[in-house]
Design a protein around this motif. Structure first.
Motif, PDB file in Angstrom:
ATOM      1  N   LYS A  88      -0.276  -4.956  -8.792  1.00 40.10           N
ATOM      2  CA  LYS A  88      -0.131  -6.090  -9.701  1.00 40.10           C
ATOM      3  C   LYS A  88       0.699  -5.636 -10.911  1.00 40.10           C
ATOM      4  N   PRO A  89       2.026  -5.620 -10.769  1.00 38.36           N
ATOM      5  CA  PRO A  89       2.890  -5.085 -11.839  1.00 38.36           C
ATOM      6  C   PRO A  89       2.845  -5.925 -13.113  1.00 38.36           C
ATOM      7  N   HIS A  90       2.620  -5.239 -14.227  1.00 41.44           N
ATOM      8  CA  HIS A  90       2.569  -5.906 -15.541  1.00 41.44           C
ATOM      9  C   HIS A  90       3.765  -5.484 -16.389  1.00 41.44           C
ATOM     10  N   GLY A  91       3.576  -4.453 -17.181  1.00 41.02           N
ATOM     11  CA  GLY A  91       4.626  -3.983 -18.078  1.00 41.02           C
ATOM     12  C   GLY A  91       5.709  -3.219 -17.335  1.00 41.02           C
ATOM     13  N   ILE A  92       6.878  -3.127 -17.969  1.00 44.09           N
ATOM     14  CA  ILE A  92       8.000  -2.429 -17.342  1.00 44.09           C
ATOM     15  C   ILE A  92       8.864  -1.787 -18.412  1.00 44.09           C
ATOM     16  N   ALA A  93       9.423  -0.627 -18.104  1.00 44.95           N
ATOM     17  CA  ALA A  93      10.324   0.065 -19.023  1.00 44.95           C
ATOM     18  C   ALA A  93      11.349   0.844 -18.209  1.00 44.95           C
ATOM     19  N   LEU A  94      12.517   1.082 -18.810  1.00 48.56           N
ATOM     20  CA  LEU A  94      13.584   1.826 -18.154  1.00 48.56           C
ATOM     21  C   LEU A  94      13.838   3.131 -18.893  1.00 48.56           C
ATOM     22  N   ASP A  95      14.128   4.173 -18.126  1.00 44.82           N
ATOM     23  CA  ASP A  95      14.556   5.441 -18.690  1.00 44.82           C
ATOM     24  C   ASP A  95      15.923   5.747 -18.094  1.00 44.82           C
ATOM     25  N   PRO A  96      16.996   5.177 -18.695  1.00 45.83           N
ATOM     26  CA  PRO A  96      18.336   5.341 -18.124  1.00 45.83           C
ATOM     27  C   PRO A  96      18.777   6.797 -18.007  1.00 45.83           C
ATOM     28  N   ARG A  97      18.330   7.624 -18.947  1.00 53.02           N
ATOM     29  CA  ARG A  97      18.775   9.020 -18.933  1.00 53.02           C
ATOM     30  C   ARG A  97      18.375   9.717 -17.635  1.00 53.02           C
ATOM     31  N   TYR A  98      17.146   9.454 -17.184  1.00 51.46           N
ATOM     32  CA  TYR A  98      16.662  10.083 -15.955  1.00 51.46           C
ATOM     33  C   TYR A  98      16.678   9.122 -14.761  1.00 51.46           C
ATOM     34  N   LYS A  99      17.280   7.927 -14.973  1.00 49.67           N
ATOM     35  CA  LYS A  99      17.419   6.928 -13.913  1.00 49.67           C
ATOM     36  C   LYS A  99      16.081   6.607 -13.281  1.00 49.67           C
ATOM     37  N   GLU A 100      15.103   6.311 -14.148  1.00 52.35           N
ATOM     38  CA  GLU A 100      13.764   5.986 -13.676  1.00 52.35           C
ATOM     39  C   GLU A 100      13.316   4.611 -14.173  1.00 52.35           C
ATOM     40  N   LEU A 101      12.508   3.956 -13.337  1.00 54.42           N
ATOM     41  CA  LEU A 101      11.893   2.671 -13.645  1.00 54.42           C
ATOM     42  C   LEU A 101      10.398   2.921 -13.756  1.00 54.42           C
ATOM     43  N   ILE A 102       9.797   2.521 -14.895  1.00 55.69           N
ATOM     44  CA  ILE A 102       8.387   2.772 -15.149  1.00 55.69           C
ATOM     45  C   ILE A 102       7.642   1.445 -15.148  1.00 55.69           C
ATOM     46  N   VAL A 103       6.639   1.321 -14.290  1.00 56.65           N
ATOM     47  CA  VAL A 103       5.894   0.075 -14.148  1.00 56.65           C
ATOM     48  C   VAL A 103       4.426   0.296 -14.465  1.00 56.65           C
ATOM     49  N   ALA A 104       3.893  -0.491 -15.399  1.00 55.22           N
ATOM     50  CA  ALA A 104       2.441  -0.478 -15.666  1.00 55.22           C
ATOM     51  C   ALA A 104       1.796  -1.437 -14.678  1.00 55.22           C
ATOM     52  N   ASP A 105       0.900  -0.915 -13.851  1.00 60.77           N
ATOM     53  CA  ASP A 105       0.280  -1.705 -12.793  1.00 60.77           C
ATOM     54  C   ASP A 105      -1.196  -1.918 -13.101  1.00 60.77           C
ATOM     55  N   MET A 106      -1.641  -3.166 -12.951  1.00 64.27           N
ATOM     56  CA  MET A 106      -3.044  -3.446 -13.277  1.00 64.27           C
ATOM     57  C   MET A 106      -4.007  -2.769 -12.318  1.00 64.27           C
ATOM     58  N   PRO A 145       0.796  -1.231   0.000  1.00 65.05           N
ATOM     59  CA  PRO A 145       0.000   0.000   0.000  1.00 65.05           C
ATOM     60  C   PRO A 145       0.828   1.281   0.000  1.00 65.05           C
ATOM     61  N   SER A 146       1.992   1.256   0.629  1.00 65.58           N
ATOM     62  CA  SER A 146       2.788   2.483   0.739  1.00 65.58           C
ATOM     63  C   SER A 146       3.317   2.982  -0.604  1.00 65.58           C
ATOM     64  N   ASN A 147       3.521   2.065  -1.568  1.00 63.50           N
ATOM     65  CA  ASN A 147       3.984   2.536  -2.883  1.00 63.50           C
ATOM     66  C   ASN A 147       2.914   2.398  -3.963  1.00 63.50           C
ATOM     67  N   GLY A 148       1.756   1.836  -3.596  1.00 67.88           N
ATOM     68  CA  GLY A 148       0.631   1.768  -4.531  1.00 67.88           C
ATOM     69  C   GLY A 148       0.729   0.688  -5.583  1.00 67.88           C
ATOM     70  N   MET A 149       1.797  -0.097  -5.579  1.00 69.81           N
ATOM     71  CA  MET A 149       1.954  -1.133  -6.596  1.00 69.81           C
ATOM     72  C   MET A 149       1.207  -2.389  -6.163  1.00 69.81           C
TER      73      MET A 149
END
Length: 229
Positions: A211-229, A205-209
């Protein structure tokens, strides 16, 4: 190339759209037909270095040219064999720098042992690491599997070739709306056997994740992007 790629499991196809597509716009290319051997494709990976599209199937991986269009046969087919039987379960990632291919898979031996005596604690999914150019009945270079991995239901993966890092989403159980034990885990391409992830983001609950599905990386901004159901 300013393009994006989508699987259509109902039409047995892989669709390519231009990056600026908007509204009711048709794809610029479609891989579809009996020669493709596509069978309900759900996920894919794009190797921008070698200009290839990789699509996991029930018992293997199909590799197509990035610009393939129409009823095109795969360049290579990697599939299960008698020496090392396995089946793909969805996730796939390519490391073009270290020339490895990672497939989320299940090994019948593990499934049978888990069902018989819960040897694997219900953990039956694995990360199968192959040579990038493997084809036919090739055996994995390394296999990450076992109770310490926590892998129950791998959905998708992303790769950070610098360092050889594999980032994996695990939704625990695809049939449950908000399952327990979901996480995003990170392994290295040199890991082997029953090893836990190097780093882990747990669904809570604290991070809201949930049911993680898709995932992508943005190395330039050092971010991890998760598509959550």
């Amino acid at each position: 190339r300013d393009e994006f790629y989508v699987t259509n499991p109902f039409a047995q196809a892989v669709l390519t759209f231009r990056g600026g597509a908007n509204g009711q716009e048709p794809p610029i290319r479609i891989i579809q037909g009996p020669r493709t051997h596509l069978d309900s494709p759900e996920t894919l990976e794009v190797d921008e270095v070698h200009n290839e599209i990789l699509v996991p199937q029930k018992d293997g991986v199909l590799v197509f040219p990035l610009t393939a269009n129409g009823d095109v046969a795969p360049l290579r087919v990697l599939h299960s064999g008698e020496q090392f039987p396995w089946k793909a379960v969805g996730g796939i990632a390519v490391d073009p720098l270290h020339n490895v291919l990672v497939v989320a898979g299940k090994i019948p031996e593990d499934e049978n042992r888990s069902a018989a005596g819960n040897v694997y604690g219900g953990v039956t999914e694995s990360l199968l690491i192959f040579d990038r150019l493997a084809q036919g009945e090739a055996k994995p270079l390394r296999v990450i599997r076992g109770t310490k991995t926590g892998l129950h239901h791998i959905r998708q993966m992303a790769m950070q070739p610098k360092g050889g890092w594999m980032i994996v989403t695990d939704e625990f159980d695809g049939s449950i709306p908000e399952p327990p034990g979901t996480f995003v885990g990170v392994w290295n391409i040199n890991d082997d056997g029953n090893v836990p992830p190097r780093w882990k983001i747990e669904g809570k609950p604290s991070n809201g994740m949930k049911k993680p599905h898709g995932i992508a990386l943005d190395p330039r901004y050092k971010e991890l992007i998760v598509a959550d159901m």
